[in-house]
Enzyme design. Sequence first.
Site, PDB file in Angstrom:
ATOM      1  N   ARG A  97       8.153  35.228  -4.643  1.00 54.39           N
ATOM      2  CA  ARG A  97       9.138  35.389  -5.699  1.00 54.39           C
ATOM      3  C   ARG A  97       9.789  34.042  -5.993  1.00 54.39           C
ATOM      4  NH1 ARG A  97      10.695  38.240 -10.103  1.00 54.39           N
ATOM      5  NH2 ARG A  97      12.642  39.397  -9.890  1.00 54.39           N
ATOM      6  N   THR A 371       4.611  42.163 -16.708  1.00 58.13           N
ATOM      7  CA  THR A 371       4.142  41.777 -15.391  1.00 58.13           C
ATOM      8  C   THR A 371       2.660  42.109 -15.388  1.00 58.13           C
ATOM      9  OG1 THR A 371       6.303  42.288 -14.472  1.00 58.13           O
ATOM     10  CG2 THR A 371       4.486  42.297 -12.922  1.00 58.13           C
ATOM     11  N   THR A 389       4.388  37.846 -12.077  1.00 51.49           N
ATOM     12  CA  THR A 389       5.001  37.964 -13.397  1.00 51.49           C
ATOM     13  C   THR A 389       5.658  36.663 -13.833  1.00 51.49           C
ATOM     14  OG1 THR A 389       6.576  39.289 -14.699  1.00 51.49           O
ATOM     15  CG2 THR A 389       7.205  38.749 -12.452  1.00 51.49           C
ATOM     16  N   ASP A 413      16.875  38.138 -13.731  1.00 45.91           N
ATOM     17  CA  ASP A 413      16.898  39.281 -12.827  1.00 45.91           C
ATOM     18  C   ASP A 413      18.061  39.229 -11.845  1.00 45.91           C
ATOM     19  OD1 ASP A 413      14.858  40.755 -13.834  1.00 45.91           O
ATOM     20  OD2 ASP A 413      13.391  40.266 -12.294  1.00 45.91           O
TER      21      ASP A 413
END
Length: 562
Positions: A97, A371, A389, A413
């Site tokens: 991530r 994504t 993504t 996010d």
Amino acid sequence: MRRFLTPGVIALVALAMPPARGASVPFRASRGMVISANAAASAIGAGVLRDGGNAVDAAVATAFALAVVHPAAGNIGGGGFLLFRPARGEPAAYDFREVAPSSATPTMFLRDGVYDERRHHWSHLAVGVPGTVAGLHAAWRAHGTLAWRRLVMPAVRLARDGFVVSIDLARSLRAVLDDMQPYPASVPQFSKRGVPYEPGDVLVQPDLAKTLQRIADRGPAGFYEGETARLIEREMQRQGGLITQDDLRAYRALVRPVLRGAYRGYDVLTMPPVSSGGVAIIEMLNVLEGYDLARMGAGSAQAVHLIAESMRRAFADRAAELGDPAFNPVMPMARLVSKEYARGLRRTIDPLRASVSSPSSFEWPAVSSETTHLSVVDARRNAVALTYTLEQSYGARIVVPGAGFLLNNEMGDFNAAPGLTIDAGLIGTPPNLAAPGKRMLSSMTPTILARDGTLFMVTGSPGGRTIISTVLLTILNAVDFGMNAQDAVDAGRLHHQWLPDRLTYEPRALSPDTVALLEARGHRVEQGGRQGAAEVIVFDRNADVLEGGLDRRQADGGVGMP
């Protein structure tokens, strides 16, 4: 369905069509399978299997190819998660991530004390430090068998020599071109001097080819150091972004403990936080295990009611409890995924009446579905579920000048600002506020099921927060309702995310009678658009054959096999 044949490889592409009901014949193979959002990328992964590579090798090659042929979500400028289940040995979960730059702050999306949506989602401040290259390399280094260069070079050639633009890609690029106008490198990358590409044109990306070549030659150092890192920093400085060469150099993919659950005799392997999807999937399955869904029947009002109520509770817990574990050390993850906690939740569910979501003072903001997921199983039944993504479609729409790849807008996010929870949809709960080096909460949910030590299912999907619901439904369709892989993917989908308090469903997913029965129970039911694009592989161990479920909701869906 179109079928493309190359030496030793079969790849299929499904044209866009509505999800179907009724028995469908899944794609079958015995020696391995690759399913992704693009047939050309899947064929590259299948070629890796043909040449003796394993599931991780094929996943890496497919992911790099998607960065070329599926620019809306395939990427080297974003991040994601890879779940690996070997046929023998322990599974592994790779978290790549994106992270917040070192100068990020919880209030960075405010301007003069007022929330600025553009800063949060559509600016250089919205770009997190990318993780894809580091994550793919970490998984390959631990489990790969073929040379790194062998896996990246097919993507180099696709970018350097070009590929034929499909109808769907031409439509997608035309739609995003106006949003790319503020960024000087984006329009030349994805148009013909401002003129949109047409189907049948050849898209060549020479700058991207050079960046991929550096990655092929030097591994992660070809991205996080040297020329590529300098180009990223230069673009950040030019437009007020925060990422520096030091931020890039400091990035590390993480190996996390695989999150494990159990459902009706199946072992469930999925991602732990900073993915929220794994916790939510196990929590929902634990709740639903107390009901005989098979007897109720797929699509029945009673089954849908209980599924929606399990979703409502899991998403409420997601909002209140989950974030980056490095910054939230007391997250109650063990409690949320326990059978005992699920028994308590079941006692709060009225079998004949919908709950009311609260608090009612806010609702979740919209999240892009752009994504992409890929599923791979090799001849030895090693399995990979990989979801990654750029966040929104084409990320921040910013191409790095001279480097040829799109940057993510994943900082969106993070929650907007401390305490900023309002009716318009902003959230300010502490677990997911921006901070230096912090990973933003994700809904990506790559998941693998096994039974009695044998692989059963590989699943995952794009779709923002609907990812979690889509993955749940593919599992229920296969395990509870006995569907084959294709029917499990084709079946209509629904979604409830606690707030806003509504149950959405795909066209034709629910009958009018079922909708009326749900409304009579107090559900606010709304028809939405298509949900997700699941990539599912099911292993039939009795026949020793793999079944592929190709999601016909996406126009360029691809399946590859040796």
